[in-house]
Write a protein that holds these residues in place. Structure first.
Motif, PDB file in Angstrom:
ATOM      1  N   ARG A  97       0.829  -1.208   0.000  1.00 30.66           N
ATOM      2  CA  ARG A  97       0.000   0.000   0.000  1.00 30.66           C
ATOM      3  C   ARG A  97       0.864   1.258   0.000  1.00 30.66           C
ATOM      4  N   CYS A  98       2.103   1.113   0.402  1.00 26.99           N
ATOM      5  CA  CYS A  98       3.027   2.255   0.385  1.00 26.99           C
ATOM      6  C   CYS A  98       3.205   2.810  -1.024  1.00 26.99           C
ATOM      7  N   CYS A  99       2.981   1.990  -2.053  1.00 27.01           N
ATOM      8  CA  CYS A  99       3.168   2.462  -3.431  1.00 27.01           C
ATOM      9  C   CYS A  99       2.268   3.658  -3.722  1.00 27.01           C
ATOM     10  N   GLY A 100       1.017   3.592  -3.297  1.00 27.30           N
ATOM     11  CA  GLY A 100       0.115   4.715  -3.503  1.00 27.30           C
ATOM     12  C   GLY A 100       0.369   5.851  -2.534  1.00 27.30           C
ATOM     13  N   LEU A 101       0.652   5.514  -1.282  1.00 28.99           N
ATOM     14  CA  LEU A 101       0.902   6.549  -0.279  1.00 28.99           C
ATOM     15  C   LEU A 101       2.159   7.355  -0.595  1.00 28.99           C
ATOM     16  N   LEU A 127      -5.864  12.127  -5.339  1.00 33.52           N
ATOM     17  CA  LEU A 127      -4.572  11.948  -6.000  1.00 33.52           C
ATOM     18  C   LEU A 127      -4.551  10.722  -6.907  1.00 33.52           C
ATOM     19  N   GLY A 128      -5.275   9.675  -6.495  1.00 32.30           N
ATOM     20  CA  GLY A 128      -5.243   8.460  -7.291  1.00 32.30           C
ATOM     21  C   GLY A 128      -6.137   7.387  -6.730  1.00 32.30           C
ATOM     22  N   ARG A 129      -6.143   6.261  -7.414  1.00 32.60           N
ATOM     23  CA  ARG A 129      -6.871   5.079  -6.975  1.00 32.60           C
ATOM     24  C   ARG A 129      -5.897   3.908  -6.964  1.00 32.60           C
ATOM     25  N   VAL A 142      -1.788   0.968  -9.224  1.00 33.25           N
ATOM     26  CA  VAL A 142      -2.099   2.357  -8.841  1.00 33.25           C
ATOM     27  C   VAL A 142      -2.416   3.132 -10.111  1.00 33.25           C
ATOM     28  N   GLU A 143      -3.523   3.855 -10.059  1.00 32.05           N
ATOM     29  CA  GLU A 143      -3.888   4.793 -11.130  1.00 32.05           C
ATOM     30  C   GLU A 143      -3.683   6.200 -10.580  1.00 32.05           C
TER      31      GLU A 143
END
Length: 350
Positions: free
Chosen positions: A128-132, A336-338, A346-347
């Protein structure tokens, strides 16, 4: 033995989770839950395990608790018939044998499993860090200040150390090339501001049931909730736990109390960042309102020298999470994204 009555809400929770598992790529867990649903209708061991349950079955993740409790037995070597067919023990699943062995393990260990059902699900999805990451970089770029990190629902604190990991966001790279673990995801959209210098001034978290991931027994508890046919997720968990500098700085305290105390004064020269991932729907509605009002009040006091950010990676539905950011002064809520729930894609929209 008489059939145990089953709360319709419990059945609904299991039936909702089956397609969620399939959509998330876990056919193994979906089929295990389908066998559990059969047993619930028959009033068998699964029905007896959840018979005295009180609460919201969906928000309390009751079916994940059942799966985690039984898989905990496998990790501890206590269910040999199930273990020989279970990926956690190096077994090869054979259907319907593995599902039958799952239910039989509940029958054999019912008394031991009941106390395990009382603990909330904790998974520590490190990917989940990829999106954060994109959110943290946006905050650092806008404020130009070191980050004072405050995490709600930290569990074992593995997401808390996001800046020490290495990332491959599709074609984009971030982090020390020698850092471990390596977090990868499918990435669509423009990259976040990857060239922004970022530093962490301090980090602190809160949780109602903090876990020390440096303790092997506690780490097995987290592992027990992982989908058995997605061992790559568990490998990331183990790599992140190994990379910890020590037990994460997590306090056992309600989120409302934690936030109220930590944003009562905003220190000068750092950007105070409250963040959380896939935990907001577990927070009681009154506490959500309290936290929101506290952040609004603190945001009204924020300045360029004492900024406040609220970064969230939370699901609007079972389909995905939204990565949202509010940054004061200003306080505009930005999407910021989904992202996929476990961070596999991640989008980016920012």
């Amino acid at each position: 033995m008489a059939a145990a009555p089953v709360d319709p809400a419990v059945l609904d929770a299991f039936e909702l989770q089956v397609p969620a598992c399939r959509d998330g790529g876990s056919e193994f867990t979906a089929r295990i839950l389908e066998r559990c649903i059969e047993d619930l209708h028959a009033g068998g061991p699964v029905a007896r395990l959840v018979a005295d349950y009180e609460g919201n079955p969906f928000l309390d993740a009751i079916c994940q608790r059942v799966v985690g409790a039984v898989q905990g037995l496998v990790l501890e070597g206590k269910a040999p018939e199930l273990s020989r067919l279970h990926p956690f023990a190096g077994g090869t699943p054979k259907w319907p044998d593995v599902a039958d062995a799952f239910v039989a393990a509940i029958e054999s260990h019912l008394a031991e499993l009941r106390p395990r059902m009382k603990r909330q699900v904790q998974t520590n999805e490190v990917r989940r860090c990829c999106g954060l990451l994109g959110g943290f970089l946006e905050i650092a770029k806008t404020t130009g200040l070191p980050l004072r990190l405050l995490e709600m629902g930290s569990s074992a604190g593995l997401v808390m150390f996001w800046d020490r990991y290495r990332y491959e966001l599709g074609p984009h790279r971030w982090g020390d090339p020698a850092a471990e673990p390596l977090l990868t995801c499918e990435w669509t959209g423009a990259p976040p501001p990857l060239d922004t210098p970022v530093s962490v001034a301090s980090r602190r978290g809160c949780d109602l049931d903090p876990i020390d991931a440096t303790d092997p027994e506690a780490l097995r508890f987290i592992q027990s909730f992982y989908w058995a046919d997605q061992l790559d997720r568990m490998q990331l968990l183990l790599a992140a736990a190994k990379a910890l500098p020590g037990p994460a700085p997590i306090e056992k305290i309600h989120g409302g109390d934690f936030v109220e105390r930590e944003v009562a004064e905003l220190p000068e020269g750092v950007a105070t960042v409250l963040y959380h991932s896939t935990m907001w729907w577990y927070v009681p509605r009154d506490e959500q309102k309290w936290i929101s009002a506290t952040m609004e009040a603190a945001g009204a006091r924020a300045t360029a020298e004492r900024p406040l950010a609220w970064l969230r990676s939370e699901p609007p539905s079972l389909d995905h999470v939204e990565i949202r950011l509010r940054l004061w002064p200003g306080g505009e809520d930005r999407l910021l994204g989904r992202a996929q729930h476990h961070g596999r894609w991640v989008e980016w929209l920012a």
